[in-house]
Design a protein around this motif. Structure first.
Motif, PDB file in Angstrom:
ATOM      1  N   ALA A 188       0.832  -1.205   0.000  1.00 43.77           N
ATOM      2  CA  ALA A 188       0.000   0.000   0.000  1.00 43.77           C
ATOM      3  C   ALA A 188       0.869   1.258   0.000  1.00 43.77           C
ATOM      4  O   ALA A 188       0.562   2.226  -0.696  1.00 43.77           O
ATOM      5  CB  ALA A 188      -0.939  -0.004   1.202  1.00 43.77           C
ATOM      6  N   GLU A 189       1.941   1.250   0.768  1.00 43.13           N
ATOM      7  CA  GLU A 189       2.859   2.390   0.780  1.00 43.13           C
ATOM      8  C   GLU A 189       3.497   2.575  -0.596  1.00 43.13           C
ATOM      9  O   GLU A 189       3.654   3.690  -1.079  1.00 43.13           O
ATOM     10  CB  GLU A 189       3.952   2.197   1.837  1.00 43.13           C
ATOM     11  N   GLN A 199       4.382   8.986  -4.282  1.00 45.68           N
ATOM     12  CA  GLN A 199       4.391   9.963  -5.375  1.00 45.68           C
ATOM     13  C   GLN A 199       5.442   9.587  -6.406  1.00 45.68           C
ATOM     14  O   GLN A 199       5.218   9.713  -7.596  1.00 45.68           O
ATOM     15  CB  GLN A 199       4.651  11.365  -4.820  1.00 45.68           C
ATOM     16  N   ASP A 200       6.616   9.134  -5.954  1.00 44.47           N
ATOM     17  CA  ASP A 200       7.711   8.736  -6.833  1.00 44.47           C
ATOM     18  C   ASP A 200       8.135   7.318  -6.454  1.00 44.47           C
ATOM     19  O   ASP A 200       8.801   7.126  -5.447  1.00 44.47           O
ATOM     20  CB  ASP A 200       8.883   9.703  -6.682  1.00 44.47           C
ATOM     21  N   PRO A 201       7.759   6.291  -7.241  1.00 45.68           N
ATOM     22  CA  PRO A 201       8.115   4.917  -6.880  1.00 45.68           C
ATOM     23  C   PRO A 201       9.611   4.624  -6.930  1.00 45.68           C
ATOM     24  O   PRO A 201      10.057   3.607  -6.430  1.00 45.68           O
ATOM     25  CB  PRO A 201       7.350   4.063  -7.885  1.00 45.68           C
ATOM     26  N   TYR A 202      10.401   5.541  -7.518  1.00 44.52           N
ATOM     27  CA  TYR A 202      11.858   5.387  -7.494  1.00 44.52           C
ATOM     28  C   TYR A 202      12.452   5.940  -6.204  1.00 44.52           C
ATOM     29  O   TYR A 202      13.596   5.659  -5.881  1.00 44.52           O
ATOM     30  CB  TYR A 202      12.497   6.134  -8.665  1.00 44.52           C
ATOM     31  N   PHE A 203      11.708   6.756  -5.468  1.00 38.67           N
ATOM     32  CA  PHE A 203      12.174   7.381  -4.234  1.00 38.67           C
ATOM     33  C   PHE A 203      13.525   8.065  -4.451  1.00 38.67           C
ATOM     34  O   PHE A 203      14.482   7.844  -3.731  1.00 38.67           O
ATOM     35  CB  PHE A 203      12.261   6.357  -3.096  1.00 38.67           C
ATOM     36  N   LEU A 204      13.572   8.913  -5.484  1.00 34.94           N
ATOM     37  CA  LEU A 204      14.809   9.617  -5.822  1.00 34.94           C
ATOM     38  C   LEU A 204      15.028  10.790  -4.875  1.00 34.94           C
ATOM     39  O   LEU A 204      14.087  11.419  -4.422  1.00 34.94           O
ATOM     40  CB  LEU A 204      14.745  10.130  -7.260  1.00 34.94           C
ATOM     41  N   ALA A 235      14.123  10.682   0.445  1.00 37.76           N
ATOM     42  CA  ALA A 235      12.860  10.616  -0.297  1.00 37.76           C
ATOM     43  C   ALA A 235      11.887   9.602   0.313  1.00 37.76           C
ATOM     44  O   ALA A 235      10.694   9.685   0.088  1.00 37.76           O
ATOM     45  CB  ALA A 235      13.129  10.262  -1.757  1.00 37.76           C
ATOM     46  N   ASP A 236      12.405   8.673   1.095  1.00 38.17           N
ATOM     47  CA  ASP A 236      11.533   7.663   1.700  1.00 38.17           C
ATOM     48  C   ASP A 236      11.148   8.017   3.141  1.00 38.17           C
ATOM     49  O   ASP A 236      10.574   7.207   3.848  1.00 38.17           O
ATOM     50  CB  ASP A 236      12.175   6.284   1.648  1.00 38.17           C
ATOM     51  N   ARG A 237      11.408   9.239   3.563  1.00 34.08           N
ATOM     52  CA  ARG A 237      11.111   9.611   4.952  1.00 34.08           C
ATOM     53  C   ARG A 237       9.616   9.621   5.258  1.00 34.08           C
ATOM     54  O   ARG A 237       9.227   9.557   6.404  1.00 34.08           O
ATOM     55  CB  ARG A 237      11.738  10.940   5.307  1.00 34.08           C
ATOM     56  N   GLY A 238       8.768   9.691   4.240  1.00 36.71           N
ATOM     57  CA  GLY A 238       7.325   9.689   4.462  1.00 36.71           C
ATOM     58  C   GLY A 238       6.729   8.305   4.630  1.00 36.71           C
ATOM     59  O   GLY A 238       5.536   8.167   4.862  1.00 36.71           O
ATOM     60  N   LEU A 239       7.548   7.277   4.530  1.00 37.31           N
ATOM     61  CA  LEU A 239       7.052   5.911   4.705  1.00 37.31           C
ATOM     62  C   LEU A 239       6.719   5.639   6.166  1.00 37.31           C
ATOM     63  O   LEU A 239       7.220   6.305   7.064  1.00 37.31           O
ATOM     64  CB  LEU A 239       8.098   4.893   4.233  1.00 37.31           C
ATOM     65  N   ALA A 240       5.901   4.628   6.376  1.00 39.47           N
ATOM     66  CA  ALA A 240       5.530   4.229   7.735  1.00 39.47           C
ATOM     67  C   ALA A 240       6.776   3.774   8.503  1.00 39.47           C
ATOM     68  O   ALA A 240       7.796   3.409   7.906  1.00 39.47           O
ATOM     69  CB  ALA A 240       4.505   3.105   7.679  1.00 39.47           C
ATOM     70  N   SER A 273      11.814   1.328   4.619  1.00 39.09           N
ATOM     71  CA  SER A 273      12.768   2.150   3.886  1.00 39.09           C
ATOM     72  C   SER A 273      12.922   1.576   2.487  1.00 39.09           C
ATOM     73  O   SER A 273      12.562   0.427   2.232  1.00 39.09           O
ATOM     74  CB  SER A 273      14.127   2.205   4.598  1.00 39.09           C
ATOM     75  N   VAL A 274      13.466   2.387   1.576  1.00 40.57           N
ATOM     76  CA  VAL A 274      13.632   1.976   0.183  1.00 40.57           C
ATOM     77  C   VAL A 274      15.037   2.319  -0.265  1.00 40.57           C
ATOM     78  O   VAL A 274      15.594   3.350   0.118  1.00 40.57           O
ATOM     79  CB  VAL A 274      12.615   2.705  -0.731  1.00 40.57           C
TER      80      VAL A 274
END
Length: 107
Positions: free
Chosen positions: A38-39, A44-49, A53-58, A62-63
């Motif tokens: 779901a995350e 917004q950006d599946p590359y998490f560039l 960029a992944d700080r908004g994840l639960a 991490s990515v």
């Protein structure tokens, strides 16, 4: 002519191997996988560039790219504080962009 931006939620598909691994997990782990997916599909950006960029994840997610030299290549979404991951790639087509989950693992 209108130009519609194709954005989240992204379409997502599982390879047979990844889907089989997901279905073989115990139910609590399947819930963690569902939350991670779901995350991913709502990012917004599946590359998490970019930096952080992944700080908004639960919490506990991490990515990172599989290869640092290919920032638009395969990525790994870690969940459950690194106990599990989804390896995926994003196909950025003009119509119907899609995330394909190639591997699902949890221990």
């Amino acid at each position: 002519m209108t130009s519609e931006f194709m954005g989240p939620p992204w379409q997502a598909d599982w390879t047979k191997g990844a889907e089989g691994n997901r279905n073989a997990l115990p139910e609590p782990a399947q819930a963690l996988v569902a939350a991670a997916r779901a995350e991913l599909v709502t990012a917004q950006d599946p590359y998490f560039l970019g930096i952080d960029a992944d700080r908004g994840l639960a919490a506990g997610m991490s990515v990172e790219p599989v290869q640092s030299t290919r920032p638009r290549g395969e990525h790994i979404l870690y969940f459950d504080y690194g106990r599990g991951w989804l390896r995926y790639h994003f196909t950025a087509r003009a119509t119907d962009p899609q995330i394909v989950i190639d591997e699902c693992f949890w221990q």
